[in-house]
Design a protein around this motif. Sequence first.
Motif, PDB file in Angstrom:
ATOM      1  N   VAL A 147     108.355  45.350 -33.049  1.00 42.57           N
ATOM      2  CA  VAL A 147     107.276  44.622 -32.388  1.00 42.57           C
ATOM      3  C   VAL A 147     105.952  45.056 -33.006  1.00 42.57           C
ATOM      4  O   VAL A 147     105.897  46.028 -33.769  1.00 42.57           O
ATOM      5  N   ASN A 148     104.890  44.343 -32.684  1.00 44.90           N
ATOM      6  CA  ASN A 148     103.567  44.679 -33.224  1.00 44.90           C
ATOM      7  C   ASN A 148     102.552  44.637 -32.075  1.00 44.90           C
ATOM      8  O   ASN A 148     102.179  43.563 -31.603  1.00 44.90           O
ATOM      9  N   HIS A 149     102.125  45.827 -31.636  1.00 49.88           N
ATOM     10  CA  HIS A 149     101.245  45.920 -30.469  1.00 49.88           C
ATOM     11  C   HIS A 149      99.793  45.545 -30.773  1.00 49.88           C
ATOM     12  O   HIS A 149      98.991  45.432 -29.845  1.00 49.88           O
ATOM     13  N   SER A 150      99.454  45.341 -32.028  1.00 46.94           N
ATOM     14  CA  SER A 150      98.063  45.030 -32.360  1.00 46.94           C
ATOM     15  C   SER A 150      97.620  43.682 -31.805  1.00 46.94           C
ATOM     16  O   SER A 150      96.428  43.411 -31.693  1.00 46.94           O
ATOM     17  N   LYS A 152      98.188  42.872 -28.766  1.00 50.00           N
ATOM     18  CA  LYS A 152      97.831  43.202 -27.371  1.00 50.00           C
ATOM     19  C   LYS A 152      98.339  42.154 -26.384  1.00 50.00           C
ATOM     20  O   LYS A 152      97.645  41.759 -25.446  1.00 50.00           O
ATOM     21  N   TYR A 154     102.087  41.998 -25.146  1.00 48.03           N
ATOM     22  CA  TYR A 154     103.209  42.383 -24.286  1.00 48.03           C
ATOM     23  C   TYR A 154     103.070  43.839 -23.852  1.00 48.03           C
ATOM     24  O   TYR A 154     103.674  44.744 -24.416  1.00 48.03           O
ATOM     25  N   LYS A 155     102.270  44.033 -22.811  1.00 46.33           N
ATOM     26  CA  LYS A 155     101.939  45.380 -22.358  1.00 46.33           C
ATOM     27  C   LYS A 155     103.139  46.114 -21.787  1.00 46.33           C
ATOM     28  O   LYS A 155     103.164  47.339 -21.764  1.00 46.33           O
ATOM     29  N   TYR A 158     104.431  48.446 -24.337  1.00 45.49           N
ATOM     30  CA  TYR A 158     103.611  49.552 -24.827  1.00 45.49           C
ATOM     31  C   TYR A 158     104.326  50.879 -24.542  1.00 45.49           C
ATOM     32  O   TYR A 158     104.862  51.094 -23.452  1.00 45.49           O
ATOM     33  N   ASP A 161     108.335  52.327 -28.085  1.00 45.92           N
ATOM     34  CA  ASP A 161     108.851  52.336 -29.462  1.00 45.92           C
ATOM     35  C   ASP A 161     110.043  53.277 -29.629  1.00 45.92           C
ATOM     36  O   ASP A 161     111.003  52.941 -30.312  1.00 45.92           O
ATOM     37  N   ARG A 195     106.065  48.243 -37.893  1.00 45.98           N
ATOM     38  CA  ARG A 195     105.695  47.170 -36.972  1.00 45.98           C
ATOM     39  C   ARG A 195     106.170  45.824 -37.523  1.00 45.98           C
ATOM     40  O   ARG A 195     106.335  45.674 -38.733  1.00 45.98           O
ATOM     41  N   GLY A 204     103.131  39.147 -31.813  1.00 48.09           N
ATOM     42  CA  GLY A 204     103.602  40.523 -31.892  1.00 48.09           C
ATOM     43  C   GLY A 204     105.050  40.723 -31.495  1.00 48.09           C
ATOM     44  O   GLY A 204     105.583  41.826 -31.628  1.00 48.09           O
TER      45      GLY A 204
END
Length: 225
Positions: A147-150, A152, A154-155, A158, A161, A195, A204
Amino acid sequence: MTKSSKRISNILALLVLFATLAIYTPHTKAYEYWDRKVSQFDSLPVYPEDIVFLGNSITDGGHFNELFEMPNIKNRGISSDVINGVAKRLTQVTKGHPAKIFLLIGINDVAQNVSAPKLIKKYEDLVDSIISQSPETKLYLQSVMPVNHSFKRYKTLYGKDKVIIDFNKGIKEIAEKKGVTYIDLWPMLADSEGRLKRAYTNDGLHLSGAGYKAWTKGIDKYVRE
């Protein structure tokens, strides 16, 4: 009751209502979609020559028969699905004894705070069910994608990982134990920092057209073997 206290009481009631809607509306919509898809799959049989992609929204969004140019590929992905959801509808697939099943499931379970050991146990139970219900089917266990949290978006993912990494290790061990094929999707989709590549997604988590191209290119040899 004074006007002031009545006003406060009404405000509190509205807040409770909004909180309830915030909790239940997404779940209800997800279930309604799941139910509609399952009812549709009931009338769409799977045959022994078929290749079935089974999973959640990431699978649901893929036009695999066109991407691979193979009409015998069938998509049995449902958005928001979890391991238990796939288990409940599994016989729709296994009773047709397809040639292959490509399984990709678990990221929504991670988002629901299920621990890696519990994920692995549930996943292994699902794999056992597939093998027992359709032992002649070649089973491919695909790792949960990066996934790619950048973005912002899918909180609920968070800080998860390590859970994803540990879960994927468990999937690989299950594949080795059961004698089925494990496919690590990270080399196909992850950037140098582990990511999901920005070029492959717009939120993301889910794949763009380029993401589906990268995924299907990476597993092409397994589909055609």
